[in-house]
Design a protein around this motif. Structure first.
Motif, PDB file in Angstrom:
ATOM      1  N   GLN B 118      94.663 -44.013  99.380  1.00 36.53           N
ATOM      2  CA  GLN B 118      95.022 -44.865 100.509  1.00 36.53           C
ATOM      3  C   GLN B 118      93.922 -44.831 101.543  1.00 36.53           C
ATOM      4  O   GLN B 118      93.188 -43.858 101.645  1.00 36.53           O
ATOM      5  CB  GLN B 118      96.373 -44.466 101.116  1.00 36.53           C
ATOM      6  CG  GLN B 118      96.363 -43.336 102.112  1.00 36.53           C
ATOM      7  CD  GLN B 118      97.771 -42.802 102.369  1.00 36.53           C
ATOM      8  OE1 GLN B 118      98.464 -42.328 101.480  1.00 36.53           O
ATOM      9  NE2 GLN B 118      98.208 -42.853 103.611  1.00 36.53           N
ATOM     10  N   ALA B 119      93.806 -45.932 102.271  1.00 37.50           N
ATOM     11  CA  ALA B 119      92.876 -45.980 103.390  1.00 37.50           C
ATOM     12  C   ALA B 119      93.648 -45.477 104.604  1.00 37.50           C
ATOM     13  O   ALA B 119      94.786 -45.890 104.823  1.00 37.50           O
ATOM     14  CB  ALA B 119      92.387 -47.408 103.605  1.00 37.50           C
ATOM     15  N   ILE B 120      93.050 -44.579 105.371  1.00 37.69           N
ATOM     16  CA  ILE B 120      93.823 -43.944 106.443  1.00 37.69           C
ATOM     17  C   ILE B 120      93.914 -44.804 107.701  1.00 37.69           C
ATOM     18  O   ILE B 120      94.443 -44.366 108.711  1.00 37.69           O
ATOM     19  CB  ILE B 120      93.297 -42.541 106.797  1.00 37.69           C
ATOM     20  CG1 ILE B 120      91.845 -42.603 107.272  1.00 37.69           C
ATOM     21  CG2 ILE B 120      93.445 -41.596 105.603  1.00 37.69           C
ATOM     22  CD1 ILE B 120      91.431 -41.367 108.040  1.00 37.69           C
ATOM     23  N   ASP B 121      93.426 -46.049 107.633  1.00 35.07           N
ATOM     24  CA  ASP B 121      93.677 -46.950 108.767  1.00 35.07           C
ATOM     25  C   ASP B 121      94.952 -47.767 108.521  1.00 35.07           C
ATOM     26  O   ASP B 121      95.931 -47.635 109.242  1.00 35.07           O
ATOM     27  CB  ASP B 121      92.465 -47.851 109.072  1.00 35.07           C
ATOM     28  CG  ASP B 121      91.906 -48.580 107.850  1.00 35.07           C
ATOM     29  OD1 ASP B 121      92.460 -48.428 106.743  1.00 35.07           O
ATOM     30  OD2 ASP B 121      90.912 -49.313 108.009  1.00 35.07           O
ATOM     31  N   ASP B 122      94.979 -48.529 107.425  1.00 30.69           N
ATOM     32  CA  ASP B 122      96.187 -49.329 107.169  1.00 30.69           C
ATOM     33  C   ASP B 122      97.260 -48.543 106.415  1.00 30.69           C
ATOM     34  O   ASP B 122      98.406 -48.979 106.347  1.00 30.69           O
ATOM     35  CB  ASP B 122      95.833 -50.630 106.424  1.00 30.69           C
ATOM     36  CG  ASP B 122      95.273 -50.401 105.020  1.00 30.69           C
ATOM     37  OD1 ASP B 122      95.303 -49.253 104.531  1.00 30.69           O
ATOM     38  OD2 ASP B 122      94.801 -51.377 104.409  1.00 30.69           O
ATOM     39  N   ASP B 123      96.895 -47.371 105.861  1.00 26.57           N
ATOM     40  CA  ASP B 123      97.844 -46.559 105.079  1.00 26.57           C
ATOM     41  C   ASP B 123      98.593 -47.406 104.042  1.00 26.57           C
ATOM     42  O   ASP B 123      99.780 -47.186 103.800  1.00 26.57           O
ATOM     43  CB  ASP B 123      98.856 -45.850 106.000  1.00 26.57           C
ATOM     44  CG  ASP B 123      98.264 -44.610 106.683  1.00 26.57           C
ATOM     45  OD1 ASP B 123      97.320 -44.019 106.122  1.00 26.57           O
ATOM     46  OD2 ASP B 123      98.742 -44.245 107.772  1.00 26.57           O
ATOM     47  N   ALA B 124      97.889 -48.359 103.423  1.00 25.81           N
ATOM     48  CA  ALA B 124      98.586 -49.292 102.528  1.00 25.81           C
ATOM     49  C   ALA B 124      98.889 -48.686 101.163  1.00 25.81           C
ATOM     50  O   ALA B 124      99.955 -48.882 100.617  1.00 25.81           O
ATOM     51  CB  ALA B 124      97.774 -50.569 102.366  1.00 25.81           C
ATOM     52  N   ASN B 125      97.913 -47.965 100.608  1.00 21.68           N
ATOM     53  CA  ASN B 125      98.143 -47.371  99.295  1.00 21.68           C
ATOM     54  C   ASN B 125      98.402 -48.461  98.242  1.00 21.68           C
ATOM     55  O   ASN B 125      99.384 -48.418  97.514  1.00 21.68           O
ATOM     56  CB  ASN B 125      99.336 -46.409  99.383  1.00 21.68           C
ATOM     57  CG  ASN B 125      99.348 -45.408  98.246  1.00 21.68           C
ATOM     58  OD1 ASN B 125      99.008 -45.746  97.119  1.00 21.68           O
ATOM     59  ND2 ASN B 125      99.721 -44.193  98.539  1.00 21.68           N
ATOM     60  N   GLN B 126      97.556 -49.469  98.203  1.00 21.50           N
ATOM     61  CA  GLN B 126      97.796 -50.608  97.308  1.00 21.50           C
ATOM     62  C   GLN B 126      96.589 -51.022  96.466  1.00 21.50           C
ATOM     63  O   GLN B 126      96.760 -51.468  95.332  1.00 21.50           O
ATOM     64  CB  GLN B 126      98.185 -51.853  98.146  1.00 21.50           C
ATOM     65  CG  GLN B 126      99.448 -51.709  98.949  1.00 21.50           C
ATOM     66  CD  GLN B 126      99.710 -52.929  99.828  1.00 21.50           C
ATOM     67  OE1 GLN B 126      98.986 -53.915  99.788  1.00 21.50           O
ATOM     68  NE2 GLN B 126     100.753 -52.848 100.628  1.00 21.50           N
ATOM     69  N   THR B 127      95.391 -50.909  97.023  1.00 24.45           N
ATOM     70  CA  THR B 127      94.244 -51.627  96.457  1.00 24.45           C
ATOM     71  C   THR B 127      93.928 -51.241  95.008  1.00 24.45           C
ATOM     72  O   THR B 127      93.667 -52.107  94.175  1.00 24.45           O
ATOM     73  CB  THR B 127      93.008 -51.452  97.353  1.00 24.45           C
ATOM     74  OG1 THR B 127      93.389 -51.828  98.683  1.00 24.45           O
ATOM     75  CG2 THR B 127      91.849 -52.303  96.889  1.00 24.45           C
ATOM     76  N   GLY B 128      93.946 -49.935  94.716  1.00 24.26           N
ATOM     77  CA  GLY B 128      93.633 -49.490  93.355  1.00 24.26           C
ATOM     78  C   GLY B 128      94.621 -50.063  92.347  1.00 24.26           C
ATOM     79  O   GLY B 128      94.234 -50.616  91.305  1.00 24.26           O
ATOM     80  N   GLN B 129      95.915 -49.931  92.674  1.00 23.34           N
ATOM     81  CA  GLN B 129      96.957 -50.418  91.758  1.00 23.34           C
ATOM     82  C   GLN B 129      96.828 -51.925  91.559  1.00 23.34           C
ATOM     83  O   GLN B 129      97.003 -52.447  90.447  1.00 23.34           O
ATOM     84  CB  GLN B 129      98.351 -50.109  92.323  1.00 23.34           C
ATOM     85  CG  GLN B 129      98.690 -48.628  92.461  1.00 23.34           C
ATOM     86  CD  GLN B 129      98.299 -48.066  93.811  1.00 23.34           C
ATOM     87  OE1 GLN B 129      97.181 -48.259  94.276  1.00 23.34           O
ATOM     88  NE2 GLN B 129      99.205 -47.350  94.453  1.00 23.34           N
TER      89      GLN B 129
END
Ligand SMILES: Cc1cc2nc3c(=O)[nH]c(=O)nc-3n(C[C@H](O)[C@H](O)[C@H](O)COP(=O)(O)OP(=O)(O)OC[C@H]3O[C@@H](n4cnc5c(N)ncnc54)[C@H](O)[C@@H]3O)c2cc1C
Ligand SMILES: Nc1ncnc2c1ncn2[C@@H]1O[C@H](COP(=O)(O)O)[C@@H](O)[C@H]1O
Lengths: 315, 248
Positions: B118-129
């Motif tokens: 996850q990117a610690i700015d948007d905390d999205a946890n999506q891009t890799g998946q």
């Protein structure tokens, strides 16, 4: 009109409590229906989902490939189920299961995704945390697309049992890949302690606890109080406790009635996991520790002295 | 094998961000920026693969403003051979980032794409998946150990119940978790060497991808404040407060 599909979190054949929390979130959409999709190999998870109050229907897909929740296997099935019934919303819990799966579902549906819904303002308007919960954004999703999101479990109580929804066996037209295979799971042995994610009381230890052996006093106090046990990243990294006990921005986000922590400094990444706790109690030997800025009750002291005294006072 | 690593420029993890008074966003003026910590872990993994002879070439990719070149230089100092900079001043949301990464993946044909969990700015946890989905590739998220064996990788994942090990065919997308490794400190000679390594710059338009429909952020607010707490003198006082509140 909102037609919601919730993807159930099933682990080793058992329905996880996070599913009932997603149902509560779905109710805030004032939906026409809330269906739960259970992908499993066999067993009772679909029956358990049917008992959640507020569930309209349970769609059960039983196949051997669903024994372990692999995102690559589950995603095409969720997508097929979502399309088959024209759902307007597809929700999953923000557990590692949902974090793994839901973005894959969203990308296959060609839509963006909202991670960690903490409040529902309307069918397409939500609040979610960014920067380790140091800011909350209001996000508007396009009304003409299916909405895919994960639900921040700590923000929603679990819907009660008491429903009796119909369970419908669903057959899906979905091709499943074979490029991803389950090998093994290590749950660190079963424990009688309450589940960290849903416990009413949590006792946590940090680097200040000092060692794996010392952590026993945290476990002992927790057992006395009927509490689950959590930890900071530093305690996990140092090998005091396993990774599934990490609380924080990148670990578990929890909302117990009581959060009591020993030897944890209170880094923003840790605080991100406990912001919704009812009462925070911190014990730290450093009076300047930032944890005291958020604690409801703070006690400056050595945890190795405080814990025995606490055990005695609690009888 | 060829390894691609995505690195995002984000507010440094030590910074306590401030929300702008008018609710229009987070104040980024003069704030220290760094490589997303999970991407440092991904870089470290890639470079360890190079050291071990598993990887021949490591390519770092960023999508972001001109200044994100700083993070690419850090990636090159870690040991990436070359870098790709997809320049944009717009905020790029995960689905668009994934479309860009998927396009670059198709061009470069690496065996592994490593992204942060996850990117610690948007905390999205999506891009890799999302990237894995678009490419119809396996994904192994939240990796805490990776073992390569020919055209397969065994990945141990940090999950809520503990650890899970899966096997994926390569190529695959792997997202990194905290305990995969400890990123090295960058040394001056490596930083100097990185200045000479090539960065291929392009625009989002150059890649010919369709940007995803944006999720519209209409307001940014500080989190709800907690009532200020009190310090207690000793265990007895603490226990009596706990009893008053019905906590014990
Ligand atoms: C990308 C990223 C993600 C992260 N995610 C998380 C996360 O999810 N969760 C998380 O927790 N951290 C996370 N961190 C780490 C975080 O920044 C801190 O490093 C970590 O929380 C510190 O753990 P700690 O408080 O146990 O250790 P320290 O900060 O070292 O604090 C130890 C404390 O113990 C006290 N102490 C020592 N001995 C005693 C004693 N005998 N009695 C009482 N007190 C004592 C000390 O005064 C000190 O305050 C993350 C960091 C990064 C970069
Ligand atoms: N703009 C970007 N540039 C490069 N990598 C990115 C970008 N956005 C996301 N990523 C990668 O995707 C990971 C997860 O990001 P996110 O889905 O935003 O939490 C990050 O750790 C990066 O590796």
């Amino acid at each position: 009109m909102s037609k919601v599909l919730i993807v159930a979190d099933v682990f080793e054949g058992e329905l996880q409590g996070s599913t009932a929390r997603a149902v509560t979130c779905a109710q805030d959409l004032s939906p026409d229906s809330v269906d739960v999709l259970v992908l499993s190999a066999s067993g009772s998870a679909a029956e358990a989902a049917a008992k959640i109050e507020g569930v309209t229907k349970v769609l059960s897909v039983e196949r051997a490939e669903n024994e372990h929740p692999l995102a690559a296997t589950f995603a095409p099935q969720v997508v097929a189920a979502a399309k088959q019934n024209d759902y307007t919303h597809v929700l999953g819990p923000n557990t590692t299961f949902g974090k793994d799966l839901m973005p894959r579902v969203a990308a296959l549906l060609g839509v963006g995704m909202i991670t960690d819904i903490m409040a529902v303002n309307g069918p397409h308007e939500f609040e979610r945390p960014i920067y380790a919960g140091n800011a909350v954004v209001t996000v508007e999703a396009p009304g003409d697309q299916v909405l895919v999101a994960s639900v921040r479990c700590a923000s929603f109580d679990a819907a009660a049992d008491g429903g009796s929804a119909e369970v419908e066996a669903l057959s899906l037209d979905a091709e499943l890949p074979s490029h991803t295979r389950f090998v093994s799971a290590d749950t660190g042995g079963s424990s009688d302690r309450p589940d960290l994610a849903s416990a009413g009381k949590v006792i946590s230890g940090g680097r200040g606890v000092g060692s794996k052996e010392n952590f026993d006093i945290i476990f002992s106090l927790a057992d006395k109080m009927g509490a689950a046990v959590g930890a900071s990243r530093a305690a996990v990294d140092s090998g005091f406790v396993p990774n599934d006990m990490q609380v924080g921005q990148t670990g578990k986000i929890i909302a117990p009635e009581l959060y009591m922590c020993f030897g944890i400094s209170g880094a923003i990444q840790h605080l991100a996991g406990i912001k919704d706790a009812g009462t925070i109690i911190a014990i730290n030997k450093d009076e300047e520790a930032p944890i005291f800025e958020v604690a409801d009750y703070g006690l400056v002291g050595d945890l190795f002295k405080v814990i025995p005294e606490l055990e005695e006072a609690l009888g | 094998m060829k390894v691609m690593v995505s690195v995002k420029r984000v507010v440094d993890y030590n910074v306590r961000i401030q929300v702008k008074g008018d609710g229009s966003g987070v104040n980024l003026d003069g704030v220290k920026m760094s490589m997303n910590p999970f991407d440092e872990i991904a870089m470290e993994q890639a470079v360890q693969m190079k050291d071990a002879g598993t990887a021949e070439e490591v390519i770092a990719v960023t999508i972001g403003p001109a200044k994100a070149e700083e993070q690419l230089r850090s990636a090159l100092a870690f040991g990436a051979d070359r870098a790709i900079h997809v320049k944009t001043d717009e905020e790029i949301q995960p689905l668009t980032a994934a479309r860009i990464l998927a396009k670059l993946f198709e061009k470069e044909q690496p065996k592994v794409l490593l992204t942060g969990k996850q990117a610690i700015d948007d905390d999205a946890n999506q891009t890799g998946q999302m990237t894995a989905a678009l490419l119809d590739l396996p994904q192994a998220t939240f990796a805490s150990a990776i073992e390569f064996d020919g055209d397969k990788a065994k990945v141990t994942r940090e999950v809520d119940s503990g650890l899970e090990t899966i096997e994926v065919d390569l190529p695959a997308v792997i997202t990194t978790d905290l305990r995969l490794n400890e990123p090295r400190y960058l040394k001056l000679p490596d930083i100097m060497k990185a200045k000479k390594k090539p960065i291929d710059a392009m625009s989002v338009e150059d890649l010919g991808i369709e940007e995803a429909v944006k999720l519209n952020v209409t307001k940014t607010a500080p989190p709800p404040e907690r009532e200020p707490g009190v310090m207690v003198e000793d265990v007895n006082e603490l226990v009596s407060k706990m009893k008053d509140k019905g906590l014990v």
